[in-house]
Design a protein around this motif. Structure first.
Motif, PDB file in Angstrom:
ATOM      1  N   GLU A   1       9.380  -9.826  -4.274  1.00 61.58           N
ATOM      2  CA  GLU A   1       9.821  -8.467  -4.613  1.00 61.58           C
ATOM      3  C   GLU A   1       8.625  -7.541  -4.808  1.00 61.58           C
ATOM      4  OE1 GLU A   1      10.763 -11.264  -6.161  1.00 61.58           O
ATOM      5  OE2 GLU A   1      12.931 -11.392  -5.883  1.00 61.58           O
ATOM      6  N   GLU A   2       7.614  -8.044  -5.509  1.00 59.95           N
ATOM      7  CA  GLU A   2       6.415  -7.246  -5.738  1.00 59.95           C
ATOM      8  C   GLU A   2       5.685  -6.983  -4.427  1.00 59.95           C
ATOM      9  OE1 GLU A   2       2.757  -7.193  -8.983  1.00 59.95           O
ATOM     10  OE2 GLU A   2       3.556  -9.129  -8.341  1.00 59.95           O
ATOM     11  N   ALA A   3       5.662  -7.969  -3.541  1.00 63.36           N
ATOM     12  CA  ALA A   3       5.006  -7.793  -2.241  1.00 63.36           C
ATOM     13  C   ALA A   3       5.670  -6.669  -1.442  1.00 63.36           C
ATOM     14  CB  ALA A   3       5.043  -9.105  -1.455  1.00 63.36           C
ATOM     15  N   ILE A   4       6.991  -6.680  -1.394  1.00 61.67           N
ATOM     16  CA  ILE A   4       7.720  -5.626  -0.673  1.00 61.67           C
ATOM     17  C   ILE A   4       7.429  -4.267  -1.302  1.00 61.67           C
ATOM     18  CG2 ILE A   4      10.026  -4.713  -0.145  1.00 61.67           C
ATOM     19  CD1 ILE A   4       9.406  -7.082   1.608  1.00 61.67           C
ATOM     20  N   ASN A   5       7.438  -4.211  -2.618  1.00 61.10           N
ATOM     21  CA  ASN A   5       7.159  -2.953  -3.313  1.00 61.10           C
ATOM     22  C   ASN A   5       5.775  -2.418  -2.963  1.00 61.10           C
ATOM     23  OD1 ASN A   5       7.798  -0.854  -5.303  1.00 61.10           O
ATOM     24  ND2 ASN A   5       6.190  -1.822  -6.516  1.00 61.10           N
ATOM     25  N   PHE A   6       4.781  -3.299  -2.926  1.00 63.03           N
ATOM     26  CA  PHE A   6       3.426  -2.867  -2.571  1.00 63.03           C
ATOM     27  C   PHE A   6       3.371  -2.269  -1.164  1.00 63.03           C
ATOM     28  CE2 PHE A   6       1.307  -5.816  -5.830  1.00 63.03           C
ATOM     29  CZ  PHE A   6       0.919  -4.757  -6.640  1.00 63.03           C
ATOM     30  N   LEU A   7       4.148  -2.817  -0.233  1.00 62.83           N
ATOM     31  CA  LEU A   7       4.152  -2.268   1.123  1.00 62.83           C
ATOM     32  C   LEU A   7       4.534  -0.796   1.128  1.00 62.83           C
ATOM     33  CD1 LEU A   7       5.918  -5.068   3.186  1.00 62.83           C
ATOM     34  CD2 LEU A   7       3.503  -4.445   3.287  1.00 62.83           C
ATOM     35  N   PHE A   8       5.523  -0.467   0.301  1.00 62.96           N
ATOM     36  CA  PHE A   8       6.028   0.903   0.285  1.00 62.96           C
ATOM     37  C   PHE A   8       5.161   1.849  -0.538  1.00 62.96           C
ATOM     38  CE2 PHE A   8       9.983  -1.289   1.512  1.00 62.96           C
ATOM     39  CZ  PHE A   8      10.346  -0.491   2.597  1.00 62.96           C
ATOM     40  N   THR A   9       4.429   1.324  -1.512  1.00 65.22           N
ATOM     41  CA  THR A   9       3.724   2.202  -2.459  1.00 65.22           C
ATOM     42  C   THR A   9       2.204   2.224  -2.308  1.00 65.22           C
ATOM     43  OG1 THR A   9       3.672   0.435  -4.126  1.00 65.22           O
ATOM     44  CG2 THR A   9       5.545   1.964  -4.188  1.00 65.22           C
ATOM     45  N   THR A  10       1.632   1.289  -1.553  1.00 64.48           N
ATOM     46  CA  THR A  10       0.178   1.288  -1.376  1.00 64.48           C
ATOM     47  C   THR A  10      -0.231   2.410  -0.429  1.00 64.48           C
ATOM     48  OG1 THR A  10       0.081  -1.096  -1.683  1.00 64.48           O
ATOM     49  CG2 THR A  10      -1.804  -0.073  -0.605  1.00 64.48           C
ATOM     50  N   PRO A  11      -1.119   3.286  -0.856  1.00 64.29           N
ATOM     51  CA  PRO A  11      -1.530   4.377   0.036  1.00 64.29           C
ATOM     52  C   PRO A  11      -2.192   3.836   1.305  1.00 64.29           C
ATOM     53  CG  PRO A  11      -2.339   4.730  -2.209  1.00 64.29           C
ATOM     54  CD  PRO A  11      -1.783   3.344  -2.147  1.00 64.29           C
ATOM     55  N   LYS A  12      -1.838   4.443   2.440  1.00 59.41           N
ATOM     56  CA  LYS A  12      -2.517   4.081   3.682  1.00 59.41           C
ATOM     57  C   LYS A  12      -3.936   4.619   3.641  1.00 59.41           C
ATOM     58  CE  LYS A  12       1.441   3.773   6.746  1.00 59.41           C
ATOM     59  NZ  LYS A  12       2.056   4.246   7.973  1.00 59.41           N
ATOM     60  N   TRP A  13      -4.808   3.917   4.308  1.00 55.85           N
ATOM     61  CA  TRP A  13      -6.189   4.377   4.408  1.00 55.85           C
ATOM     62  C   TRP A  13      -6.291   5.384   5.539  1.00 55.85           C
ATOM     63  CZ3 TRP A  13     -10.751   0.590   3.444  1.00 55.85           C
ATOM     64  CH2 TRP A  13     -10.624   0.056   2.165  1.00 55.85           C
ATOM     65  N   SER A  14      -7.295   6.234   5.438  1.00 53.54           N
ATOM     66  CA  SER A  14      -7.575   7.155   6.534  1.00 53.54           C
ATOM     67  C   SER A  14      -8.826   6.670   7.256  1.00 53.54           C
ATOM     68  CB  SER A  14      -7.805   8.569   5.993  1.00 53.54           C
ATOM     69  OG  SER A  14      -9.047   8.625   5.330  1.00 53.54           O
ATOM     70  N   LYS A  15      -9.063   7.215   8.422  1.00 52.04           N
ATOM     71  CA  LYS A  15     -10.259   6.821   9.178  1.00 52.04           C
ATOM     72  C   LYS A  15     -11.538   7.246   8.465  1.00 52.04           C
ATOM     73  CE  LYS A  15      -8.084   6.152  13.502  1.00 52.04           C
ATOM     74  NZ  LYS A  15      -8.396   5.139  14.425  1.00 52.04           N
ATOM     75  N   GLU A  16     -11.396   8.123   7.464  1.00 56.44           N
ATOM     76  CA  GLU A  16     -12.566   8.560   6.695  1.00 56.44           C
ATOM     77  C   GLU A  16     -13.217   7.386   5.975  1.00 56.44           C
ATOM     78  OE1 GLU A  16     -13.632  11.795   6.860  1.00 56.44           O
ATOM     79  OE2 GLU A  16     -12.016  11.878   8.327  1.00 56.44           O
ATOM     80  N   ILE A  17     -12.429   6.335   5.733  1.00 59.74           N
ATOM     81  CA  ILE A  17     -12.962   5.186   4.986  1.00 59.74           C
ATOM     82  C   ILE A  17     -14.067   4.486   5.774  1.00 59.74           C
ATOM     83  CG2 ILE A  17     -11.441   3.323   5.805  1.00 59.74           C
ATOM     84  CD1 ILE A  17     -12.230   4.072   2.138  1.00 59.74           C
TER      85      ILE A  17
END
Length: 195
Positions: free
Chosen positions: A173-189
């Motif tokens: 459940e926590e894994a699925i939640n992280f998929l939806f809430t973890t910010p995507k990285w930008s190419k600036e990284i």
């Protein structure tokens, strides 16, 4: 919230592992189906690969398996998937699995699973894969790897920012939640990449 429609799950093909890992794989499969997320995996017919695929399918979900042709010739592929894609080799398989996914979850596994996980972490470090990566740390399985990654950061083999490449979940459940809430990285990284 991230738009998550396809999730790549790395996992073991071993059948001799503890039931707790099979339980977690099955729970994850059911959650993927419930959330209408297509499972992408290595199309194996054994172990956690089979367990997560079967649970997804049994609960009305879909599964896209990606597997090299030589493995199909050996009969190592799951024959009941929604879609089976054959590749020429392992490199093409891993690239396609990443390309098709909106995020990655790593279940416990052996060398193949660890190699896939470390490669996708490296790709994100280099801004070649910008989507969420979640390590599903069932019963502390990944603790030694996480300690090694922390040591690499502590001793400046990796930048401190690279510690944000992955999230660690202890339940499906926590894994699925992280998929939806973890910010995507930008190419600036890319500027943080240790090249």
């Amino acid at each position: 919230m991230n738009d998550i429609k396809n999730v790549c799950v790395y996992s073991a093909s071993s059948t001799k592992i503890d039931k707790k890992y099979f339980d977690a794989a099955e729970d994850l499969g059911r959650l993927l189906a419930k959330n209408e997320i297509n499972l992408i995996n290595g199309a194996g017919c054994l172990g956690l690969m089979k367990a997560v695929a079967d649970a997804t399918l049994e609960d009305g979900g879909t599964v896209t398996g990606v597997i090299p042709h030589f493995m199909v010739e050996q009969g190592w592929h799951h024959k009941g998937l929604t879609k089976l894609i054959e590749t020429e080799n392992m490199h093409e398989r891993k690239q396609l699995m990443a390309d098709l996914s909106d995020g990655v979850i790593a279940l416990p596994g052996g060398c193949g699973t660890l190699e896939e996980l470390l490669e996708i972490i490296t790709w994100k470090q280099l801004a070649l894969y910008l989507k969420p990566i979640v390590i599903l740390n069932i019963d502390g399985f990944f603790d030694p790897l996480l300690e090694m990654l922390d040591r690499a950061i502590d001793e400046n083999f990796m930048r401190i920012e690279h510690g944000n490449i992955w999230q660690v979940a202890t339940t499906p459940e926590e894994a699925i939640n992280f998929l939806f809430t973890t910010p995507k990285w930008s190419k600036e990284i890319r500027k943080f990449a240790a090249i």
